[in-house]
Design an enzyme around this catalytic site. Structure first.
Site, PDB file in Angstrom:
ATOM      1  N   LYS A   1       0.893  -1.170   0.000  1.00 51.04           N
ATOM      2  CA  LYS A   1       0.000   0.000   0.000  1.00 51.04           C
ATOM      3  C   LYS A   1       0.923   1.209   0.000  1.00 51.04           C
ATOM      4  CE  LYS A   1      -1.951   2.902   2.027  1.00 51.04           C
ATOM      5  NZ  LYS A   1      -1.738   4.321   1.706  1.00 51.04           N
TER       6      LYS A   1
ATOM      7  N   GLU B   1      10.012   1.506  10.623  1.00 47.31           N
ATOM      8  CA  GLU B   1      10.979   2.598  10.447  1.00 47.31           C
ATOM      9  C   GLU B   1      10.164   3.880  10.587  1.00 47.31           C
ATOM     10  OE1 GLU B   1      12.876   1.644   6.705  1.00 47.31           O
ATOM     11  OE2 GLU B   1      13.929  -0.030   7.627  1.00 47.31           O
TER      12      GLU B   1
ATOM     13  N   CYS C   1      13.620  11.262   6.620  1.00 51.99           N
ATOM     14  CA  CYS C   1      13.521  10.829   8.023  1.00 51.99           C
ATOM     15  C   CYS C   1      14.838  10.989   8.741  1.00 51.99           C
ATOM     16  CB  CYS C   1      13.074   9.379   8.090  1.00 51.99           C
ATOM     17  SG  CYS C   1      14.161   8.285   7.154  1.00 51.99           S
TER      18      CYS C   1
ATOM     19  N   GLU D   1       8.877  16.392  15.414  1.00 52.44           N
ATOM     20  CA  GLU D   1       9.307  16.228  14.031  1.00 52.44           C
ATOM     21  C   GLU D   1       8.409  17.080  13.132  1.00 52.44           C
ATOM     22  OE1 GLU D   1       8.292  12.619  11.828  1.00 52.44           O
ATOM     23  OE2 GLU D   1      10.316  12.584  11.021  1.00 52.44           O
TER      24      GLU D   1
HETATM   25  P1  NAD Z   1       2.309   8.289   7.486  1.00 51.45           P
HETATM   26  O1  NAD Z   1       2.523   7.509   8.724  1.00 51.45           O
HETATM   27  O2  NAD Z   1       1.292   9.360   7.477  1.00 51.45           O
HETATM   28  O3  NAD Z   1       1.895   7.324   6.276  1.00 51.45           O
HETATM   29  C1  NAD Z   1       2.710   6.249   5.864  1.00 51.45           C
HETATM   30  C2  NAD Z   1       1.842   5.196   5.208  1.00 51.45           C
HETATM   31  O4  NAD Z   1       0.968   4.639   6.188  1.00 51.45           O
HETATM   32  C3  NAD Z   1       0.952   5.716   4.087  1.00 51.45           C
HETATM   33  O5  NAD Z   1       0.917   4.757   3.067  1.00 51.45           O
HETATM   34  C4  NAD Z   1      -0.420   5.844   4.774  1.00 51.45           C
HETATM   35  O6  NAD Z   1      -1.495   5.746   3.901  1.00 51.45           O
HETATM   36  C5  NAD Z   1      -0.374   4.662   5.713  1.00 51.45           C
HETATM   37  N1  NAD Z   1      -1.229   4.738   6.892  1.00 51.45           N
HETATM   38  C6  NAD Z   1      -1.600   5.840   7.581  1.00 51.45           C
HETATM   39  N2  NAD Z   1      -2.379   5.489   8.636  1.00 51.45           N
HETATM   40  C7  NAD Z   1      -2.492   4.139   8.609  1.00 51.45           C
HETATM   41  C8  NAD Z   1      -3.151   3.180   9.435  1.00 51.45           C
HETATM   42  N3  NAD Z   1      -3.854   3.530  10.514  1.00 51.45           N
HETATM   43  N4  NAD Z   1      -3.056   1.875   9.114  1.00 51.45           N
HETATM   44  C9  NAD Z   1      -2.330   1.479   8.046  1.00 51.45           C
HETATM   45  N5  NAD Z   1      -1.685   2.341   7.218  1.00 51.45           N
HETATM   46  C10 NAD Z   1      -1.760   3.656   7.505  1.00 51.45           C
HETATM   47  O7  NAD Z   1       3.746   8.844   7.064  1.00 51.45           O
HETATM   48  P2  NAD Z   1       4.090   9.814   5.840  1.00 51.45           P
HETATM   49  O8  NAD Z   1       3.547  11.160   6.157  1.00 51.45           O
HETATM   50  O9  NAD Z   1       3.717   9.157   4.565  1.00 51.45           O
HETATM   51  O10 NAD Z   1       5.676   9.832   5.920  1.00 51.45           O
HETATM   52  C11 NAD Z   1       6.416  10.706   6.714  1.00 51.45           C
HETATM   53  C12 NAD Z   1       6.867  10.028   7.995  1.00 51.45           C
HETATM   54  O11 NAD Z   1       7.645   8.862   7.669  1.00 51.45           O
HETATM   55  C13 NAD Z   1       7.798  10.869   8.846  1.00 51.45           C
HETATM   56  O12 NAD Z   1       7.442  10.717  10.192  1.00 51.45           O
HETATM   57  C14 NAD Z   1       9.171  10.264   8.593  1.00 51.45           C
HETATM   58  O13 NAD Z   1      10.126  10.485   9.605  1.00 51.45           O
HETATM   59  C15 NAD Z   1       8.833   8.837   8.440  1.00 51.45           C
HETATM   60  N6  NAD Z   1       9.890   8.125   7.708  1.00 51.45           N
HETATM   61  C16 NAD Z   1      10.715   7.286   8.402  1.00 51.45           C
HETATM   62  C17 NAD Z   1      11.748   6.626   7.727  1.00 51.45           C
HETATM   63  C18 NAD Z   1      12.688   5.708   8.459  1.00 51.45           C
HETATM   64  O14 NAD Z   1      13.426   4.998   7.791  1.00 51.45           O
HETATM   65  N7  NAD Z   1      12.712   5.694   9.774  1.00 51.45           N
HETATM   66  C19 NAD Z   1      11.907   6.825   6.358  1.00 51.45           C
HETATM   67  C20 NAD Z   1      11.043   7.695   5.697  1.00 51.45           C
HETATM   68  C21 NAD Z   1      10.022   8.342   6.381  1.00 51.45           C
END
Ligand code: NAD
Length: 486
Positions: free
Chosen positions: A178, A254, A288, A390
């Site tokens: 997804k 992550e 991130c 963040e």
């Molecule tokens: P997000 O958590 O909003 O969404 C990530 C994914 O999860 C999307 O596909 C979203 O549709 C899905 N999602 C959201 N709620 C969900 C739920 N309840 N159940 C299942 N799936 C769900 O994150 P984002 O805004 O897309 O990305 C930014 C975040 O990602 C930042 O916090 C960043 O630090 C983190 N990030 C971490 C790493 C790492 O390696 N640690 C790498 C990249 C990004």
């Protein structure tokens, strides 16, 4: 305008309901695609296809053939390089050189590296004594874990999604992906690659849609999903963990970061300015591993702030392929509103705005895009919102420090623990700092220098588990013991 469909059992399909959602360009808010919006029916179909593939050709395929197939996937991505770059540019609006030199090549590498890991990995064996004196041999075998739910974010979509799909497939699993609703294009395009190289139907499935009470959550709650690998926000990780708990589904997370950059007065000044600039502002701060807290040893502080300010003020806004453009928009209007609300909050809490703080003046054709200025603040206490939370935007707070002990305490005073970048020429200090800082990844005199064989992940609330090289096998395989009595 493009239509983007699910990829289920080797075929592109619309949603049963016919429902779609809009994908708008971050550059100018223009509608660029209509995307099939998946629900329970599409998740059920994708999981069923993944389960069938798990029992079918994929499980019967020799490791050698699977490895060769994943190399072929990487080669086909490279052959279709321009298509992947164009798709990622359209979704994210980021500069061409970032996507073409870093993100898309890493997507191809993610298939090769894990194919090679699986080819060369060994497991343990123990001979043991038995009461009758004949003895026994124990050895371990690795089996695929099953159907893996892959939930990925938008900030480097192709790189981050393939970082999970590559090892999952190398280990013999099948996947239901997804991708973020903001960046559906490259996950969809990868389906064409899978078909072109003959990956069996149902091994790689993509369901587009949203997270809570939608496709994302339905995957995490599905009985047919054996484990979930997720990259995204920490609070989403918490929601997924709760959903996974009912089925005792394993998770690899992550998550977010609030990373510190630490600059000692003995550093190579130009390299440190360049390194901190990249770590805070690459990909418009949507990394991130990026730096949002910068600590500079006091004698260097004013000079460092001025040098970083100059770099911020010389960015060139533009479309991905505009000549000289090196700075793109945020991912969406929604994210722009969030980042700008932090910019306002910083001022309300007493920050000195060194540079930026708002929306840049831009030509009319880009005026509707998700643009914000690179922003630097000083003068805030560590309790200020923008120092603690963040933001995931192009901004950082800078603060002077006077001793190693002080800066270590400052760096560690946060619930996150993803990464740190430290700039010093003193080797002893570098080792001491690396030993003391509570993060998954420490870079000394560098940033985002990645060897894909190393353990990658976050400490504290920045993640659960480690992926990369052989470490990925811990999550993507089920390690089983066999005991043979002699
Ligand atoms: P997000 O958590 O909003 O969404 C990530 C994914 O999860 C999307 O596909 C979203 O549709 C899905 N999602 C959201 N709620 C969900 C739920 N309840 N159940 C299942 N799936 C769900 O994150 P984002 O805004 O897309 O990305 C930014 C975040 O990602 C930042 O916090 C960043 O630090 C983190 N990030 C971490 C790493 C790492 O390696 N640690 C790498 C990249 C990004």
């Amino acid at each position: 305008m493009q239509t983007i469909q699910h990829f289920i059992n080797g075929e592109y399909t619309p949603s049963a309901s016919g429902q779609t959602f809009e994908k708008r360009s971050p550059l100018d808010n223009r509608l660029i695609a209509r995307v099939a919006e998946g629900g329970q029916a599409e998740v059920d179909a994708a999981v069923a296809a993944a389960r069938a593939a798990l029992r079918g050709d994929w499980s019967r395929m020799s490791t050698e053939k699977r490895v060769a197939m994943l190399h072929a996937v990487a080669d086909e991505i490279t052959r279709r390089f321009d298509d992947f770059v164009a798709a990622e540019e359209a979704d994210t609006g980021q500069p061409h050189h970032v996507i073409a030199h870093a993100f898309v090549p890493r997507g191809a590498a993610n298939f090769k590296i894990f194919a090679d890991v699986i080819k060369n990995v060994a497991t343990e064996a123990f001979q043991m004594d038995t009461p009758d004196g004949r003895g026994a041999l124990n050895y371990a075998i690795r089996k695929p874990k099953g159907v893996i739910g892959v939930i990925s974010p938008w900030n480097a979509p192709f790189l981050l999604m393939t970082w999970k799909v590559g090892p999952a497939l190398a280990c013999g699993n099948t996947v239901v992906v997804k991708p973020s609703e903001e960046t559906p294009a490259t996950a969809a395009l990868l389906g064409e690659v899978m078909n072109a190289v003959g990956v069996p139907k149902g091994v790689y499935n993509v369901v587009h849609g949203f997270g809570p009470a939608a496709a994302g959550e339905f995957i995490t709650r599905h009985d047919g999903v054996d484990a979930i690998t997720f990259t995204g926000e920490t609070r989403t990780g918490a929601a997924i963990m709760k959903a996974a708990a009912d089925g005792i589904r394993d998770v690899s997370f992550e998550l977010g970061g609030k990373n510190a950059g630490i600059v000692f007065a003995d550093c190579d000044f130009d390299a440190a300015v360049d390194g901190i600039f990249r770590s805070a502002f690459l990909n418009t701060g949507q990394v991130c591993l990026g730096t949002e807290r910068v600590y500079v040893e006091r004698p260097l502080f004013d000079r460092f702030v001025q040098a970083l300010k100059l770099r911020c003020e010389s960015v060139k806004y533009g479309r991905p392929k505009d000549a000289g453009a090196n700075y793109g928009p945020l991912i969406s209007q929604e994210h722009k509103r969030k980042v700008l609300s932090y910019y306002e909050r910083a001022v309300a809490e007493g920050a000195t705005v060194v540079t930026g703080g708002g929306v840049p003046p831009l030509p009319a054709e880009l005026a509707e895009g998700a643009w914000v200025q690179p922003t630097m603040w000083t003068g805030l206490p560590e309790t200020a919102t923008v120092v603690r939370e963040e933001i995931f935007g192009p901004c950082c707070h800078l603060r002077p420090f006077d001793s190693e002990e002080e800066v270590l305490a400052l760096a560690n005073d946060n619930r996150y623990g993803l990464s740190t970048t430290i700039w010093t020429r003193d080797l002893g200090r570098a080792h001491r700092m690396a030993d003391g800082v509570e993060v998954g990844i420490t870079w000394i005199n560098s940033w985002f220098l990645r060897d894909l064989r190393t353990p990658f992940g976050g400490s504290k609330q920045s993640g659960i588990g480690r992926e990369g090289g052989v470490h990925s096998l811990e999550f993507y395989t089920d390690l089983r013991n066999v005991c043979i009595k002699y």
